[in-house]
Structures are given as structure tokens and as C-alpha cells.
Design a protein around this motif. Sequence first.
Motif, PDB file in Angstrom:
ATOM      1  N   ARG A  20      32.013  39.334  48.810  1.00 54.52           N
ATOM      2  CA  ARG A  20      32.902  39.102  47.746  1.00 54.52           C
ATOM      3  C   ARG A  20      33.494  39.807  47.200  1.00 54.52           C
ATOM      4  N   PRO A  21      34.426  39.308  46.151  1.00 54.84           N
ATOM      5  CA  PRO A  21      35.308  40.430  45.646  1.00 54.84           C
ATOM      6  C   PRO A  21      34.691  41.557  44.600  1.00 54.84           C
ATOM      7  N   TRP A  22      35.175  42.736  44.961  1.00 48.62           N
ATOM      8  CA  TRP A  22      34.538  43.820  44.217  1.00 48.62           C
ATOM      9  C   TRP A  22      34.193  43.949  42.773  1.00 48.62           C
ATOM     10  N   SER A  23      35.068  42.776  41.844  1.00 46.18           N
ATOM     11  CA  SER A  23      34.880  42.814  40.695  1.00 46.18           C
ATOM     12  C   SER A  23      35.051  41.469  40.265  1.00 46.18           C
ATOM     13  N   PRO A  24      34.831  40.805  38.980  1.00 42.76           N
ATOM     14  CA  PRO A  24      35.021  39.473  38.550  1.00 42.76           C
ATOM     15  C   PRO A  24      36.612  39.181  38.840  1.00 42.76           C
ATOM     16  N   THR A  25      36.695  37.760  39.071  1.00 44.90           N
ATOM     17  CA  THR A  25      38.117  37.324  39.467  1.00 44.90           C
ATOM     18  C   THR A  25      38.155  36.097  38.833  1.00 44.90           C
ATOM     19  N   PRO A  26      39.415  35.521  38.411  1.00 43.94           N
ATOM     20  CA  PRO A  26      39.643  34.250  37.730  1.00 43.94           C
ATOM     21  C   PRO A  26      38.857  33.256  38.382  1.00 43.94           C
ATOM     22  N   ARG A  27      38.434  32.301  37.439  1.00 45.55           N
ATOM     23  CA  ARG A  27      37.792  31.060  37.839  1.00 45.55           C
ATOM     24  C   ARG A  27      38.609  29.754  37.647  1.00 45.55           C
TER      25      ARG A  27
END
Length: 466
Positions: A20-27
Motif C-alpha cells: 500500500r502507499p507509504w502515507s495517506p493518499t487522495p480518495r
Amino acid sequence: MFGSSEIPDCDYQNQPSLVRPWSPTPRHSLYLSNLDDQKFLRFSIKYVYLYRKSVNVENLKCSLSRVLVDYYPLAGRLRISAEDEGKFEVDCNGEGALFAEAFMDFTAEEFLEASRRPNRSWRKLLYRVEARNLLDIPPLLIQVTNLNGGGMILCTAINHSLCDGIGTSQFLQAWAHLTTKSSDPLPISPFHDRHMLRPRNPPDITFTHPEYNTTTTTTTTGTGIQSQWLEEVLQSQSQSLVPISLTFSPSQILHLKRLCVPSLKCTSFEVLASHTWRSWIQSLSPPPSLKIKLLFSVNVRKRLKPELPRGYYGNGFVLGCAETTVKELVGTNYPNIHHGVKLVQEAKAVLTEEYIRSMIDYLEERRVKPDLSMSFVISQWAKLGLEDLDFGEGKPIHMGPLASEIYCIFLPLVGDLDGVRVLVSVPESVAEKFEYYMKDFTHREEEEEEIRENGRDEIQTFLHCN
């Protein structure tokens, strides 16, 4: 002559995992343009890379997690559009890419030897996802297969609806960059939005778009001959397809270009596309009156106003379409390839902004697939930087597709930027004929001497004429 040995099975000690992406991403939902969401692009582009030295798998996972922050749509999932049930969109939900690790009792040198003629057993280099349909498969699949002696095979599958060849190269280079320089910013920031390629409202179709229209013969009497030939072709294609891999050195490409001198200047792609198209037709021996097409990918990022932004990794290509009769293309003056080259150049020249916008509108109204009934399709992978993918242990010693049964692919030559490897699958019954026609031009010393008398330019002038 055309056989090839299967590679061993892969040994999976652990189940694949989601990175998964390392940090939060746009949803959000990502709109896919009509160039993205063509039905014939609803598959994954599968690349195979061979390295002499393996890279630490945990480092690859870590850098993949980091690059997915920037390329977060690749960590999402395809779904049917809420606005149009006939279209796909991307649910940018951060679920992650599927990553598999395996071992194979094979050495890098053994695989390099096998790579001269790929076969279906290569499919085991990519973990098979059990899924009901394409929507259940993650847009990004990766398998790292460690080999005896320290080598490594990297196989990637990226859904074509999200990226074209330029886009996949951009993503893979970004991943490699963060593997070797984790704290450095990406050289090219990805541009996600696809709305610049929306259809006009209302759609305005101003061209006929032969790349999607069904081919017809030039005469009524030719229809019966065409039907008979098509039946024979279908029977031949029920045979197993044989992959043919042919390497063209810079000097061989120059030789082909000289066949067009002094009346016509052309690029390496134009002359090699014409030569391969002609060789394919000659090996299949269709009736002279039959109309046949050559479809090939053309990057249109700089043909639009405004140009697509730097970093645009969606599908920014359209199909160029050259069309003629067998008699006009092949003729009797082999290896005179002027006609085919001129057709390729004319097919490229017609791709103005208005033509491209008309094509996008055409796809909005008709949702059609390209006409492949009597077409030869070339996908250009050379000069995209795909062969330079370095994760810190050196560049690959082989780069190519996982399978090659559908299209002809022009591949880069590792270590030779001006060479090209042509990979295409043909029915077994015509494989030797196809190879003969592809190679025969190099054996005509009398014609070569005549060409020399017409004068010659410098090799690099020809090879870099774009």
C-alpha cells in the motif's frame, strides 16, 4: 527450428502481499478518457526484466510503497463508472499493488538463452490472480523471481487503461529512482487528471476513422477470393503461433533506409514498419486485390493544443492507419519499400489535433474496437527508456514482453539505442517464409551496389532522422 524449451516452475514460499502507499493518499474517482477506456486496452501490459544481480526484495517493497504515494491511482481498483455503465473509472482507495516473490531453479544465463524465443511457459513468471473479471484484478501486479547464482527476473503487469507505454516507463523509472535515491524528489511528477481528453459537447465527428472501420475489397469479384483466403487464414491460425524474434542492427536499418534514397527520407520506425508489414503480407500470400491495413501507435502528447502536461502518464497515443491493396504494397519490385513508407508517413501526417479530437468523439458515440480483421498491428516500445531500468544493481540484460501473441512489438536493444528487436507471432506454417522475407534484403549484393552508386549519407543522419 522454432521450438523452445519451457522454463521451470516458480517456487512460492509465501503468499503474495498487498503493498500500500507509504502515507495517506487522495480518495476519489479518477475519470478515464476515451483513449484510456477503449475496449481493446482492457488488459495489462506485461514486462519482463532480467538482471544478473538481484535486488533486496524488502527494499523493492519499501520503494514501491513510497512511489505509490505519487502514483496512487495504481494502488486503487478499476470499477464501472457511476455516470456511464459502459465506461470504467478508477476508485482511488489505496488498496495497494499485489507483490509476489518466488524462486526458480534457473540461472540468468539460461534465461538469457531462452529469451531468444519466448513461449507460453513464461506466464508462470507472473502470479496468476483468480478473478471473475478484469475489475477484480489489481491494476498493478509485480513478481520478483530470484534465480540460481544471484540473478533476478522482475515481471510487472500494469493495466493499460491507466497507462500507455510512455506512462508505464515513467512509473517504472520513478520506482527505480526511489529504490536507489529514497530521499530525492522524483525527476518527473505524475499528472493524473484526464479531462483534457474529454469528448466535445456535442461530439463532432469530422473524419471517417479507417482504423476502426471494417476493411472491404476493391472489387465485387474480390469478395469471394477474400472469403476463401480468410477461411484459410483462420485455419492456419488454429495452429500454434510461433514467436519470431529478429534483431536489426543500426547498419541493417541503414541498409533499409538506403532503399528509399534519394527520393524519400524516413525514420527508422517508418522503414522498419513498412518492411515488417510487407514481409508479413508476403508470408501469408493473400489475394492481390485484398485491402490490408497497418495499425501503429503514435504519441500525440505534443500534437494537441495545449500539449498534454509533462508527467501525463495516461494513454496519450492513438492508432495511425495505413491502408492499401496487397498488389500495391508488395508489387514486383522487391525490396522497393517506398510505397509502404509513404503510407506510414501519410498516416502519421493526418493525425492533426482536429483528427484526434474527432477520434475521441467517435469513441464517445460508438465504443468500437479497432478493425483487426485484415490488419497488422505494431506497438512501439523502443526509445521509451524501458531498457534502462536500474534498481541499483545494474541495468537489465534482457527486456521484453511476457507474451507476444497479439501484436508485433518493436523492442529496444539492451546496450544499443539505435538497434531494434522485432518480435511477432505467426502461424507455424509461415514462420520460415516470414523470417526469409525479413532477412532477404541483406543478401542482394547487386541491388546494394546500385544503391551505393546513388550516393549515401552518414549513418547517424539516417538513424536519428525523426
